[in-house]
Motif scaffolding. Structure first.
Motif, mmCIF file in Angstrom:
data_model
loop_
_atom_site.group_PDB
_atom_site.id
_atom_site.type_symbol
_atom_site.label_atom_id
_atom_site.label_comp_id
_atom_site.label_asym_id
_atom_site.label_seq_id
_atom_site.Cartn_x
_atom_site.Cartn_y
_atom_site.Cartn_z
ATOM 1 N N MET A 103 0.866 -1.438 0.146
ATOM 2 C CA MET A 103 -0.003 -0.154 0.062
ATOM 3 C C MET A 103 1.111 1.298 -0.062
ATOM 4 S SD MET A 103 -3.339 0.929 2.412
ATOM 5 C CE MET A 103 -2.580 0.579 4.005
ATOM 6 N N ASN A 104 0.588 2.295 -0.931
ATOM 7 C CA ASN A 104 1.159 3.520 -1.000
ATOM 8 C C ASN A 104 0.508 4.502 0.240
ATOM 9 O OD1 ASN A 104 2.725 5.785 -1.651
ATOM 10 N ND2 ASN A 104 1.914 5.480 -3.779
ATOM 11 N N ILE A 105 1.505 4.726 1.081
ATOM 12 C CA ILE A 105 1.144 5.371 2.189
ATOM 13 C C ILE A 105 1.709 7.003 2.377
ATOM 14 C CG2 ILE A 105 0.899 5.624 4.799
ATOM 15 C CD1 ILE A 105 -0.101 3.193 5.196
ATOM 16 N N ARG A 106 1.108 7.845 2.513
ATOM 17 C CA ARG A 106 1.705 9.310 2.474
ATOM 18 C C ARG A 106 1.276 10.003 3.441
ATOM 19 N NH1 ARG A 106 3.212 10.457 -3.092
ATOM 20 N NH2 ARG A 106 3.460 12.652 -2.517
ATOM 21 N N ILE A 107 2.329 10.794 4.408
ATOM 22 C CA ILE A 107 1.823 11.857 5.348
ATOM 23 C C ILE A 107 1.949 13.224 5.017
ATOM 24 C CG2 ILE A 107 4.379 12.065 6.027
ATOM 25 C CD1 ILE A 107 3.184 11.688 9.116
ATOM 26 N N GLY A 108 0.996 13.850 5.554
ATOM 27 C CA GLY A 108 0.978 15.598 5.063
ATOM 28 C C GLY A 108 0.696 16.321 6.492
ATOM 29 N N GLN A 109 1.610 17.507 6.541
ATOM 30 C CA GLN A 109 1.306 18.268 7.711
ATOM 31 C C GLN A 109 0.832 19.704 7.184
ATOM 32 O OE1 GLN A 109 3.191 21.057 8.888
ATOM 33 N NE2 GLN A 109 4.236 21.329 7.058
ATOM 34 N N GLY A 110 -0.111 20.257 7.887
ATOM 35 C CA GLY A 110 -0.419 21.833 7.525
ATOM 36 C C GLY A 110 -0.586 22.717 8.690
ATOM 37 N N ILE A 111 -0.241 23.919 8.575
ATOM 38 C CA ILE A 111 -0.540 24.834 9.899
ATOM 39 C C ILE A 111 -1.011 26.061 9.201
ATOM 40 C CG2 ILE A 111 1.959 25.825 9.488
ATOM 41 C CD1 ILE A 111 1.958 25.877 12.448
ATOM 42 N N ASP A 112 -1.923 26.737 9.996
ATOM 43 C CA ASP A 112 -2.451 28.027 9.690
ATOM 44 C C ASP A 112 -2.685 28.987 10.927
ATOM 45 O OD1 ASP A 112 -3.554 29.753 7.714
ATOM 46 O OD2 ASP A 112 -5.560 29.104 8.272
ATOM 47 N N PHE A 113 -2.519 30.093 10.555
ATOM 48 C CA PHE A 113 -2.886 31.171 11.617
ATOM 49 C C PHE A 113 -3.876 32.277 11.091
ATOM 50 C CE2 PHE A 113 1.646 29.844 11.257
ATOM 51 C CZ PHE A 113 1.929 29.737 12.671
ATOM 52 N N HIS A 114 -4.434 32.869 11.973
ATOM 53 C CA HIS A 114 -5.309 34.067 11.645
ATOM 54 C C HIS A 114 -5.496 34.965 12.762
ATOM 55 C CE1 HIS A 114 -6.944 33.171 7.812
ATOM 56 N NE2 HIS A 114 -6.897 31.767 7.876
ATOM 57 N N ARG A 115 -5.593 36.186 12.357
ATOM 58 C CA ARG A 115 -5.535 37.283 13.448
ATOM 59 C C ARG A 115 -7.086 37.300 14.247
ATOM 60 N NH1 ARG A 115 -6.105 42.548 12.533
ATOM 61 N NH2 ARG A 115 -5.829 42.256 10.188
ATOM 62 N N LEU A 116 -7.245 37.447 15.387
ATOM 63 C CA LEU A 116 -8.729 37.612 15.840
ATOM 64 C C LEU A 116 -9.195 39.043 16.007
ATOM 65 C CD1 LEU A 116 -8.815 34.676 18.686
ATOM 66 C CD2 LEU A 116 -9.996 34.975 16.640
ATOM 67 N N GLU A 117 -10.382 39.387 15.718
ATOM 68 C CA GLU A 117 -10.968 40.780 15.870
ATOM 69 C C GLU A 117 -12.187 40.904 16.495
ATOM 70 O OE1 GLU A 117 -10.701 43.597 12.657
ATOM 71 O OE2 GLU A 117 -8.659 43.593 12.824
ATOM 72 N N LYS A 118 -12.632 41.676 17.413
ATOM 73 C CA LYS A 118 -14.064 41.723 17.766
ATOM 74 C C LYS A 118 -14.947 41.963 16.888
ATOM 75 C CE LYS A 118 -13.797 42.655 22.568
ATOM 76 N NZ LYS A 118 -12.620 43.114 23.533
ATOM 77 N N GLY A 119 -16.080 41.384 16.851
ATOM 78 C CA GLY A 119 -17.585 41.537 16.203
ATOM 79 C C GLY A 119 -17.400 40.530 14.903
ATOM 80 N N LEU A 120 -16.260 39.750 14.653
ATOM 81 C CA LEU A 120 -16.450 38.920 13.678
ATOM 82 C C LEU A 120 -16.952 37.424 14.075
ATOM 83 C CD1 LEU A 120 -12.973 39.715 11.927
ATOM 84 C CD2 LEU A 120 -15.159 40.515 11.217
ATOM 85 N N LYS A 121 -17.458 36.546 13.070
ATOM 86 C CA LYS A 121 -17.803 35.278 13.654
ATOM 87 C C LYS A 121 -16.832 34.251 13.622
ATOM 88 C CE LYS A 121 -22.880 35.009 11.991
ATOM 89 N NZ LYS A 121 -23.490 34.442 10.818
ATOM 90 N N LEU A 122 -16.770 33.415 14.410
ATOM 91 C CA LEU A 122 -15.578 32.327 14.627
ATOM 92 C C LEU A 122 -16.210 31.041 13.901
ATOM 93 C CD1 LEU A 122 -12.874 31.872 15.747
ATOM 94 C CD2 LEU A 122 -13.986 31.183 17.905
ATOM 95 N N TRP A 123 -15.495 30.674 12.898
ATOM 96 C CA TRP A 123 -15.886 29.428 12.348
ATOM 97 C C TRP A 123 -14.518 28.481 12.444
ATOM 98 C CZ3 TRP A 123 -20.272 27.712 10.078
ATOM 99 C CH2 TRP A 123 -21.047 28.743 9.807
ATOM 100 N N LEU A 124 -14.947 27.187 13.215
ATOM 101 C CA LEU A 124 -13.741 26.329 13.447
ATOM 102 C C LEU A 124 -14.258 25.035 13.013
ATOM 103 C CD1 LEU A 124 -12.250 27.121 16.736
ATOM 104 C CD2 LEU A 124 -10.983 27.205 14.619
ATOM 105 N N GLY A 125 -13.364 24.323 12.144
ATOM 106 C CA GLY A 125 -13.915 23.019 11.748
ATOM 107 C C GLY A 125 -15.399 22.932 11.181
ATOM 108 N N GLY A 126 -15.711 23.828 10.323
ATOM 109 C CA GLY A 126 -16.932 23.962 10.009
ATOM 110 C C GLY A 126 -18.298 24.277 10.685
ATOM 111 N N VAL A 127 -17.910 24.722 11.982
ATOM 112 C CA VAL A 127 -19.088 25.095 12.905
ATOM 113 C C VAL A 127 -18.949 26.524 13.241
ATOM 114 C CG1 VAL A 127 -20.038 24.276 15.152
ATOM 115 C CG2 VAL A 127 -18.987 22.694 13.666
ATOM 116 N N ASN A 128 -20.003 27.195 13.552
ATOM 117 C CA ASN A 128 -19.913 28.290 13.878
ATOM 118 C C ASN A 128 -20.069 28.341 15.516
ATOM 119 O OD1 ASN A 128 -22.454 31.200 13.981
ATOM 120 N ND2 ASN A 128 -20.220 31.457 14.115
#
Ligand SMILES: [Zn+2]
Length: 158
Positions: free
Chosen positions: A1-26
């Motif tokens: 079996m051909n198995i591959r690993i992948g990694q990812g990282i992301d950053f965002h700035r937080l600001e008051k009054g915006l909606k918070l979406w995480l993992g597709g959930v508000n």
């Protein structure tokens, strides 16, 4: 079996009054992510992990923040498109492990909904999608609640 690993990282700035979406959930929050899309930092990290594992480029390459098509876009759509890209290369997801780092709000109560949302889009069993949450003990930009970080690792099979 051909198995591959992948990694990812992301950053965002937080600001008051915006909606918070995480993992597709508000998630109820006083602050939300500043972004061209809906700012779902967890989904973005998972997209990058999937792309990396498949030997593709990064999320900004396929969905540039200069493109009006992606303005305020639901990141679940980006994840679905990403799954399409890795499937084109013959890959499917074995499992995803991820961590979200933020001080507030506490997201424990939303983890199962996030897991089932993501597992459905990436077409795997919910048990194959792990989401963990941590803080930086009030240290640094996450500790000061200025930003949020997500890290993801995926295993793919071909
Ligand atoms: Zn992002």
């Amino acid at each position: 079996m051909n198995i591959r690993i992948g990694q990812g990282i992301d950053f965002h700035r937080l600001e008051k009054g915006l909606k918070l979406w995480l993992g597709g959930v508000n998630i109820p929050s006083e602050t939300g992510c500043v972004a061209h899309s809906d700012g779902d930092v967890l989904i973005h990290a998972i997209c990058d992990a999937l792309l990396g594992g498949a030997g593709l480029r990064d999320i900004g390459y396929y969905f540039p923040d200069t493109d009006a098509e992606f303005k305020n876009i639901d990141s679940k759509i980006l994840l679905k498109k990403t799954v399409g890209l890795i499937k084109e290369k013959g890959f499917s997801v074995i499992n995803i492990d991820s961590t979200v780092c933020l001080e507030n709000p506490k997201i424990g109560a939303f983890i199962s909904e996030m897991r089932s949302t993501i597992s459905e889009i990436v077409e795997t069993d919910v048990d194959n999608v792990a989401i963990k949450a941590t803080t930086t003990e009030k240290l640094g930009f996450t500790g000061r609640e200025e930003g949020i970080v997500a890290i993801a690792v995926v295993l793919l099979s071909k």
